[in-house]
Design a protein around this motif. Structure first.
Motif, short mmCIF file in Angstrom:
data_model
loop_
_atom_site.label_atom_id
_atom_site.label_comp_id
_atom_site.label_asym_id
_atom_site.label_seq_id
_atom_site.Cartn_x
_atom_site.Cartn_y
_atom_site.Cartn_z
N ARG A 1 72.95 59.59 20.70
CA ARG A 1 71.41 59.11 21.01
C ARG A 1 70.43 59.19 20.01
NH1 ARG A 1 70.68 58.94 27.19
NH2 ARG A 1 72.68 58.67 27.82
N ASP A 2 70.30 60.25 19.28
CA ASP A 2 69.54 60.37 17.99
C ASP A 2 69.91 59.57 17.00
OD1 ASP A 2 68.67 62.61 19.86
OD2 ASP A 2 69.38 64.27 18.38
N VAL A 3 70.96 59.70 16.72
CA VAL A 3 71.40 58.46 15.36
C VAL A 3 70.93 57.08 16.28
CG1 VAL A 3 73.35 57.61 14.42
CG2 VAL A 3 73.07 59.97 14.63
N ALA A 4 71.35 56.63 17.32
CA ALA A 4 70.97 55.49 17.83
C ALA A 4 69.24 55.08 17.95
CB ALA A 4 71.63 55.35 19.13
N ALA A 5 68.68 56.09 18.27
CA ALA A 5 67.44 55.85 18.07
C ALA A 5 66.64 55.75 16.77
CB ALA A 5 66.63 57.18 18.76
N LEU A 6 67.42 56.43 15.77
CA LEU A 6 67.12 56.29 14.59
C LEU A 6 67.25 54.92 13.83
CD1 LEU A 6 68.03 59.83 12.94
CD2 LEU A 6 65.72 59.11 13.37
N ARG A 7 68.40 54.50 14.16
CA ARG A 7 68.74 53.31 13.65
C ARG A 7 68.01 52.03 14.30
NH1 ARG A 7 73.76 51.97 11.82
NH2 ARG A 7 72.64 50.32 11.26
N LEU A 8 67.67 52.20 15.60
CA LEU A 8 66.88 51.36 16.39
C LEU A 8 65.38 51.13 15.76
CD1 LEU A 8 68.21 51.28 19.91
CD2 LEU A 8 68.66 49.56 18.43
N MET A 9 64.94 52.40 15.44
CA MET A 9 63.79 52.67 14.68
C MET A 9 63.58 52.00 13.28
SD MET A 9 62.83 56.17 15.78
CE MET A 9 61.43 56.71 14.69
N GLY A 10 64.60 51.70 12.74
CA GLY A 10 64.79 50.87 11.19
C GLY A 10 65.25 51.83 10.30
N ILE A 11 65.51 53.13 10.63
CA ILE A 11 66.05 53.91 9.63
C ILE A 11 67.44 53.53 8.90
CG2 ILE A 11 66.66 56.34 9.03
CD1 ILE A 11 63.72 56.07 9.76
N SER A 12 67.57 53.24 7.75
CA SER A 12 68.88 52.86 7.25
C SER A 12 70.02 53.78 7.62
CB SER A 12 68.80 52.42 5.81
OG SER A 12 68.59 53.78 5.08
N ALA A 13 71.17 53.02 7.53
CA ALA A 13 72.53 53.90 7.86
C ALA A 13 72.59 54.93 6.59
CB ALA A 13 73.70 53.01 7.65
N ARG A 14 72.26 54.51 5.41
CA ARG A 14 72.30 55.42 4.44
C ARG A 14 71.48 56.66 4.53
NH1 ARG A 14 71.66 53.42 -1.94
NH2 ARG A 14 73.65 52.70 -1.54
N SER A 15 70.16 56.48 5.05
CA SER A 15 69.43 57.56 5.16
C SER A 15 70.13 58.57 6.25
CB SER A 15 67.99 57.29 5.84
OG SER A 15 67.60 56.48 4.62
N VAL A 16 70.49 58.00 7.42
CA VAL A 16 71.09 58.69 8.38
C VAL A 16 72.34 59.53 7.73
CG1 VAL A 16 72.46 58.74 10.49
CG2 VAL A 16 70.50 57.22 10.05
N MET A 17 73.24 58.78 6.78
CA MET A 17 74.55 59.46 6.40
C MET A 17 73.87 60.41 5.43
SD MET A 17 77.62 59.27 5.50
CE MET A 17 78.34 57.77 5.92
N ARG A 18 72.76 60.30 4.78
CA ARG A 18 72.49 61.20 3.84
C ARG A 18 72.03 62.45 4.59
NH1 ARG A 18 68.33 58.37 -0.38
NH2 ARG A 18 69.96 57.61 -1.51
N SER A 19 71.30 62.34 5.79
CA SER A 19 70.87 63.44 6.58
C SER A 19 71.80 64.23 7.18
CB SER A 19 69.87 62.83 7.81
OG SER A 19 69.88 63.43 8.73
N VAL A 20 72.99 63.47 7.60
CA VAL A 20 74.03 64.20 8.29
C VAL A 20 74.89 64.92 7.14
CG1 VAL A 20 76.31 63.83 9.33
CG2 VAL A 20 74.45 62.46 10.21
N MET A 21 75.00 64.65 5.88
CA MET A 21 75.95 65.00 4.93
C MET A 21 74.86 66.33 4.33
SD MET A 21 77.68 62.17 2.85
CE MET A 21 78.44 63.49 1.62
N LEU A 22 73.55 66.11 4.51
CA LEU A 22 72.72 67.25 4.09
C LEU A 22 72.97 68.55 5.19
CD1 LEU A 22 70.59 68.00 1.78
CD2 LEU A 22 69.02 67.31 3.40
N GLU A 23 73.03 68.11 6.27
CA GLU A 23 73.04 68.95 7.51
C GLU A 23 74.33 69.82 7.33
OE1 GLU A 23 72.50 67.50 11.35
OE2 GLU A 23 73.26 68.87 12.15
N ALA A 24 75.37 69.00 7.03
CA ALA A 24 76.62 69.57 6.99
C ALA A 24 76.62 70.55 5.68
CB ALA A 24 77.90 68.27 6.69
N ALA A 25 76.15 70.14 4.59
CA ALA A 25 76.07 71.19 3.31
C ALA A 25 75.40 72.35 3.72
CB ALA A 25 75.31 70.41 2.42
#
Lengths: 296, 407
Positions: free
Chosen positions: A196-220
């Protein structure tokens, strides 16, 4: 050869023959009941014994013991002059026998060995090149001898540990595979939980690349935090392993070492695995339309 | 019904479930390998020791058999005393020695091959199994007559000798004088598998008196090991204690004592097996707990609806427990197969230990090991399901429904 070098050779030959005596099953018994021996005028010969033997047999410096080639056979009564600690030699770990160091001539007499030794150890002054030329000179000149490099002998005698090392490496590979699957699974769950968080971010206009970066940073970050904890646990486990096995095998050898190379490998592997797991999990989530993530 | 629901829930998130099963499979493989490692080498070593029925071994005092070059004097007298004991059925004295074998057609000292030789009485020996040809001589022939010997495959290959060839054999090499303490002609009469030696090791068996004679005064009436087989029902421990008292030059080692010493020497592998097995189990447990807990968190609304329409709390608990056990069983089934493959690979690595008898396996498959691993995994699966099932069963129905409805 200088005098000091002669002594080094002698002491090494003495050590080797000392091992031979033990191999012959020579007994050591306390000579406290043989005090009459001390009335003889000749000075006592002295020996050194390893501290494990001293502990197990209750012997101390100054004690008189009899050394002989055969159990119950005729031998020499000698005084214990020194206790020696075992060397940190991996090839001796599983060997339970005791070591006794005698003067070369005395051991030769005991074994009726004549003026013979099993081997000479030669130390050269100027490093590898000198060792090489000395070896060639000995092999060309000596009759009935064969000189070997110490490192060749070390390779020969450490075969057991090369096998153990390969075994550990194989276990390590299995562990890495298990860790990778575990990490991927956890990252997948973590990302799935945030649909749901990711869906909200995407709907707000945050790019898929930014979401990807955020997720990967979190994983790191997760992988780095796990690595830091793992290093601490590894260092503690290494200390416990060394303490335990040094006690079991009574050797100063280090069984587990946390080196800089090990640390770099473990941490970088862990972060790399975390990033791959984060990438796979995020990519899977980003392929789903945002509204579908909301369940609509 | 409960099982179907549990399986359908798992099938809903296929990737997640497959990853969990794969994770459990690797853990299960490791667990099986470690269970096999902890008991396998012990079992195979015991099997090797008891294969020929010898329960007692006499080695030079303070040593283990063939652990050193030490030998025992007055071997024939010791053998005679042992044979006189009513509980003793068979006694085999063995002398070990380095043997230099000249290739057929060449003399000793010229291109010789070094091998390990045992002097035995072939009628009572338990050290090798004759594969081809005839056995070694039982007694020393005249010094100038050839003696029949048995070679291992490794020695046959190294010397290029074939059955029936005559070779020169020698012992006691003096490198300075380039001379031997004793040498004689030998006919290679048989090919054998030496039970206590490594695969491919160069070995020969020769009549004990012949080998003793070749070693001269150094080998006169001496033996490295004396093996004793007792009659059925005999008290081996009592005999061992008698030997310790009556034969001062020897230490008597029973199979049990040998096993204890092997345990001591190989304790590292047992401890490693215990630690890695425990870690594997914990990893599998954590993986399943996490997965099922997240799965329950995702469907609290469903669970609340089930509870609201009258499904008993017990059934919810059972369903969640079944989910975790199903993952564990699927992972275990896959892991057992994977474990057998990895055990074979790891055993291949450890088989390279120098001097390890070919008959010793570190990873020995026994049905008991597989059942133990499976039992531990199912138990871990049940434990892994306890927390999420408790959480699922204790959900406040009304509040959960309201929260889920409001979103």
């Amino acid at each position: 050869m200088g005098e000091g070098r002669d002594q080094r050779v002698l002491s090494r030959a003495l050590l080797l023959l000392g091992a031979l005596l033990l191999a012959s099953g020579a007994p050591l018994r306390s000579a406290s009941a043989q005090r009459l021996d001390t009335l003889t005028s000749a000075p006592r010969r002295e020996i050194a014994i390893d501290e494990r033997l001293a502990t197990d047999a209750g012997l101390r410096i100054g004690d008189l013991v009899t050394v002989a080639q055969e159990p119950g056979g005729r031998g020499d009564t000698v005084r214990i002059a020194a206790l020696v600690q075992r060397r940190a030699d991996p090839s001796e770990i599983a060997r339970g026998e005791y070591r006794v160091h005698l003067h070369l001539d005395q051991l030769q007499q005991l074994l009726r060995y004549g003026d013979r030794v099993d081997r000479f150890a030669v130390a050269t002054r100027d490093g590898a090149a000198a060792a090489e030329s000395a070896m060639e000179a000995i092999n060309d000149a000596a009759f009935g001898f064969r000189a070997h490099r110490s490192r060749d002998i070390a390779v020969e005698t450490s075969t057991t540990f090369a096998v153990v090392s390969r075994f550990h490496r194989a276990i390590g590979v299995i562990t890495v595979v298990a860790s990778a699957i575990f990490l991927l699974c956890i990252m997948l769950l973590k990302i799935d939980e945030r649909r749901r968080d990711v869906a909200a971010l995407r709907l707000m206009g945050i790019s898929a690349r930014s979401v990807m970066r955020s997720v990967m940073l979190e994983a790191a970050f997760v992988a780095a935090a796990g690595s830091a904890l793992g290093v601490a646990i590894g260092a503690a486990a290494s200390a416990i392993v060394n303490w335990y096995y040094r006690g079991v095998y009574r050797t100063p050898l280090a069984f587990a070492l946390v080196t800089a190379d090990t640390l770099v490998l473990a941490v970088s592997l862990s972060i790399a695995l975390g990033l791959v797991a984060g990438f796979v999990a995020a990519r899977r989530l980003l392929r789903v339309p945002p509204l579908a993530l909301f369940g609509r | 019904m409960i099982l179907t629901l549990a399986l359908r829930t798992l099938a809903r998130h296929r990737v997640r479930t497959l990853l969990a099963v794969a994770g459990v499979a690797v853990s299960a493989a490791m667990l099986l390998d470690m269970v096999m490692l902890s008991s396998g080498m012990r079992q195979s070593f015991r099997a090797l020791l008891v294969e020929q029925g010898f329960q007692l071994r006499l080695a030079p005092r303070g040593t283990l058999p063939f652990d050193t070059e030490a030998t025992m004097a007055d071997a024939s007298a010791t053998v005679a005393r042992l044979r006189a004991r009513p509980e003793v059925e068979r006694v085999s004295a063995v002398l070990g020695s380095q043997l230099h074998v000249a290739r057929p057609g060449s003399a000793a000292g010229e291109g010789t091959v070094t091998a390990f030789a045992i002097g035995i009485d072939p009628r009572v020996q338990g050290d090798y199994e004759l594969l081809d040809g005839r056995d070694a001589d039982t007694a020393a022939a005249r010094a100038d007559a050839p003696v029949h010997v048995v070679f291992s495959d490794g020695l046959l290959a190294a010397t290029g000798a074939r059955l029936g060839d005559t070779v020169q054999v020698a012992v006691g090499h003096d490198p300075q004088l380039r001379a031997f303490a004793g040498q004689r002609r030998a006919i290679v009469s048989g090919r054998a598998r030496f039970r206590f030696l490594a695969e491919g090791q160069r070995a020969a068996a020769i009549a004990l008196p012949a080998l003793q004679a070749m070693r001269g005064t150094d080998g006169h009436d001496r033996a490295s090991v004396i093996m004793v087989r007792t009659r059925a029902g005999a008290d081996v421990e009592a005999l061992r204690q008698w030997v310790d008292r009556a034969v001062p030059q020897a230490t008597a080692i029973s199979t049990e004592l040998a096993m204890r010493q092997v345990d001591e020497r190989l304790s590292y592998f047992r401890q490693l097996a215990f630690i890695l097995g425990s870690v594997s189990l914990v990893v599998g447990f954590l993986l399943v707990t996490t997965l099922v807990t997240v799965s329950v968190n995702e469907r609290v609304g469903e669970i609340a609806v089930l509870r609201a329409i009258g499904v008993a709390r017990r059934r919810v608990v059972w369903q969640i427990l079944l989910e975790s056990v199903a993952i564990m069983i699927a992972g275990a089934a896959l892991g057992l197969l994977l474990g057998l493959v990895t055990a074979r690979y790891l055993n291949g690595i450890l088989a390279d230990f120098p001097g390890l008898p070919a008959a010793i396996d570190f990873f020995l498959f026994q049905p008991r090991a597989a059942w133990t691993a499976l039992g531990l995994l199912v138990a871990a699966g049940v434990l892994a399901g306890i927390y999420p099932s408790w959480r699922g069963a204790s959900l406040p129905i009304a509040r959960t429904l309201r929260q889920e409805a409001v979103g």
